[in-house]
Every structure is written in C-alpha cells, then in structure tokens.
Design an enzyme around this catalytic site. Structure first.
Site, PDB file in Angstrom:
ATOM      1  N   TYR A   1       0.864  -1.180   0.000  1.00 56.34           N
ATOM      2  CA  TYR A   1       0.000   0.000   0.000  1.00 56.34           C
ATOM      3  C   TYR A   1       0.902   1.231   0.000  1.00 56.34           C
ATOM      4  CZ  TYR A   1      -3.453   3.303   2.068  1.00 56.34           C
ATOM      5  OH  TYR A   1      -4.262   4.377   2.347  1.00 56.34           O
TER       6      TYR A   1
ATOM      7  N   LYS B   1      -1.846  -1.145  -3.916  1.00 54.87           N
ATOM      8  CA  LYS B   1      -2.774  -0.026  -3.830  1.00 54.87           C
ATOM      9  C   LYS B   1      -1.922   1.233  -3.954  1.00 54.87           C
ATOM     10  CE  LYS B   1      -5.885   2.742  -1.048  1.00 54.87           C
ATOM     11  NZ  LYS B   1      -6.439   3.066   0.292  1.00 54.87           N
TER      12      LYS B   1
ATOM     13  N   ILE C   1      -9.513   1.503  -5.164  1.00 56.97           N
ATOM     14  CA  ILE C   1      -9.948   1.490  -3.766  1.00 56.97           C
ATOM     15  C   ILE C   1     -10.384   2.911  -3.469  1.00 56.97           C
ATOM     16  CG2 ILE C   1      -9.182   1.200  -1.378  1.00 56.97           C
ATOM     17  CD1 ILE C   1      -7.259  -0.992  -2.477  1.00 56.97           C
TER      18      ILE C   1
END
Length: 291
Positions: free
Chosen positions: A131, A158, A201
């Site tokens: 992430y 992400k 996301i």
C-alpha cells in the site's frame, strides 16, 4: 484477480467515541449490493486511531457481514511483528487479502523494505498488497523496488501516489497482467484501466457507490458517454470534500443521505456547523444541476 471498486470503508464511532458496530452495519447494508468489495482499516478507516483489539473487532464484523464480498484488510504498522500478527488474525478470519504500508516513522532503505516484505510472505499465505501512501508513510518506493516486490511474490499494489508518471513507469516495468494494480482513487480509473489497472480502492464510494461503480463499468465497456455523465457528478461532489478534512465530510454526507454512520473519532471535529455547510453545498450543487 481483485477487480472493480473496493470501498475504503470508514469506521463509525458513537457519542462516547467508541467503535459502533451497529452503525458499521448500516454502512455495510447500504454498500453490500453496490460495490465489488471492501478495503478496511485504511486511511479512511481511521487505522491510526484504533487499538489492536478494535481492529480485530472490525475485521471480524466486516468479514461476517460483507455478503461474501472480497475484503482486503490493511495491517500495516510501524512494528513488523505487530503487522504480521494482525495480518495472521485477518487471514484466520477469512480475509481474501492483506495490505501493508511500508514501515513508517524511520526512513528505511529499499533493501530493508524488501526484507520486511519477505518476512511477511513467510508468515502469510493469502495475497499480499503493498500500500503506497507517501503522505502518510513519509517516503515512496521506486518502481524498481516494486518490481523486486513483485518478483518475490507480492501480489499487487494499492497506489495512492496520485502520480500518473509513476504509474506509467510502473506499467512499463511490471507485468500488470500478473501484478494486481488498484488505484487509490476513482479519479485515476480512466488512465490506469487502459494500461492494465484492475480498478480502484475508493473513499468516495462510501457515499456515492453507484457513480463510482458506473465509472468503472463504463470504462470496462468502453462507454465513454456514460463515463462522462458519472464523472460529472463525482467532480461536483468532490468539491464538497474540500470544505474540511475528508473523514468528517464523508460522515456528514452519509448522515445527510440517511445512512447513520455516527461520528468520526476524536480529535476530528464534527459538529452542526460542518453538517450544515455540507448540506448547503449539496443543495447548491443540485440547484445548479451538478455543474
């Protein structure tokens, strides 16, 4: 592959500043038939304001009440052992994947970051996402480092760098047919999906899942007129996000829609003044036909 729109789920709190699972159910009930999955305990999930027991409570509750949607659990902490233990708990409860920000506070070398993720991969059997969130972590990872992470077995990313040049470099150095790329915002679906990205996301999908999902579906089906129509609404409503910190504003918008999600956690400021300001802006946008 993890494809589509994964809501970066907010965490509701009650008047006593405690995690409110009943209000979390309100949000899950609202979203379950509208999005493709959930990303929990991220920035919008107030991860930095939660203790370990609260995080476990949220993990168990979401996995039990998410209608078999795919759930990615963010487990990143500054302490590697704490990160791994939380990820192992998420895995034991049935999470589909886990995500980790690189360890923060200290400026680690990329060699140390590789060692950190190697440790995680030895302990976790479900897919692992890195992430990227430079504003929160304090540093970014080079495209070469991401390539190495993909080589050792990291499943995907992400990407919250909000940097298209970074994405384009990544897409030419990492095989995005095998490495699962999810943008950290619905605003980047257009350029990323056309070059191997699998979705986003999205924090905005807490409030307007229908528009965000339609943007994804329209791009997937190459329906640009439908895409532009949904983006018109998202551009307009994103203006409201600028009236205050993102988390309290998302709470206000949901509560005004009749989805009772209570309050953000202290010390976020959430009062009648903020709610009224958001309400007035929504009315102005509707009066002006969302232009």
């Amino acid at each position: 592959m993890f494809e589509g729109i994964f809501t970066s789920l907010i965490t509701p709190f009650n008047e006593e500043n405690k995690v409110d699972l009943e209000r979390l159910n309100n949000l899950l009930f609202y979203l379950n038939d509208k999005v493709h999955g959930f990303f929990i305990l991220g920035t919008y999930g107030s991860t930095a304001l939660l203790c370990e027991d609260e995080k476990k409570e949220i993990i168990k509750h979401v996995l039990k009440n998410s209608s078999n949607k795919k759930v990615i659990v963010h487990a990143g902490e500054s302490n590697p052992d704490t990160s791994v233990k939380l990820a192992q708990f998420a895995q034991s409860q049935g999470a589909n994947a886990v995500a980790f920000v690189p360890p923060y506070f200290y400026g680690y070398s990329e060699e140390e970051i590789i060692l950190y993720f190697q440790k995680i991969l030895r302990e976790i059997t479900i897919p692992v996402f890195v992430y990227l969130n430079p504003p929160r972590v304090g540093y970014n990872l080079s495209v070469q480092c991401i390539h190495q992470l993909a080589e050792i077995g990291i499943y995907g990313i992400k990407d919250t760098t909000n940097n298209l040049n970074y994405f384009y470099d990544l897409s030419t150095n990492v095989d995005l047919e095998k490495f699962n790329y999810l943008s950290g915002s619905e605003m980047y679906l257009n350029p990323t999906m056309f070059h191997g990205g699998k979705g986003a996301i999205s924090a905005m999908s807490n409030v307007f899942p229908e528009y965000v999902v339609n943007v994804y579906d329209s791009l997937k089906n190459r329906n640009m007129e439908s895409y532009k129509e949904s983006m018109k609404y998202l551009f307009a409503y994103r203006k409201i996000r600028k009236v205050g910190q993102g988390i309290p504003v998302v709470h206000a918008m949901l509560n005004l829609k009749g989805i009772d999600v209570g309050y953000p956690r202290f010390p976020f400021k959430y009062d009648e003044g903020l709610v009224n300001k958001v309400s007035e802006l929504i009315k102005c946008l509707r009066t002006n036909q969302i232009d």
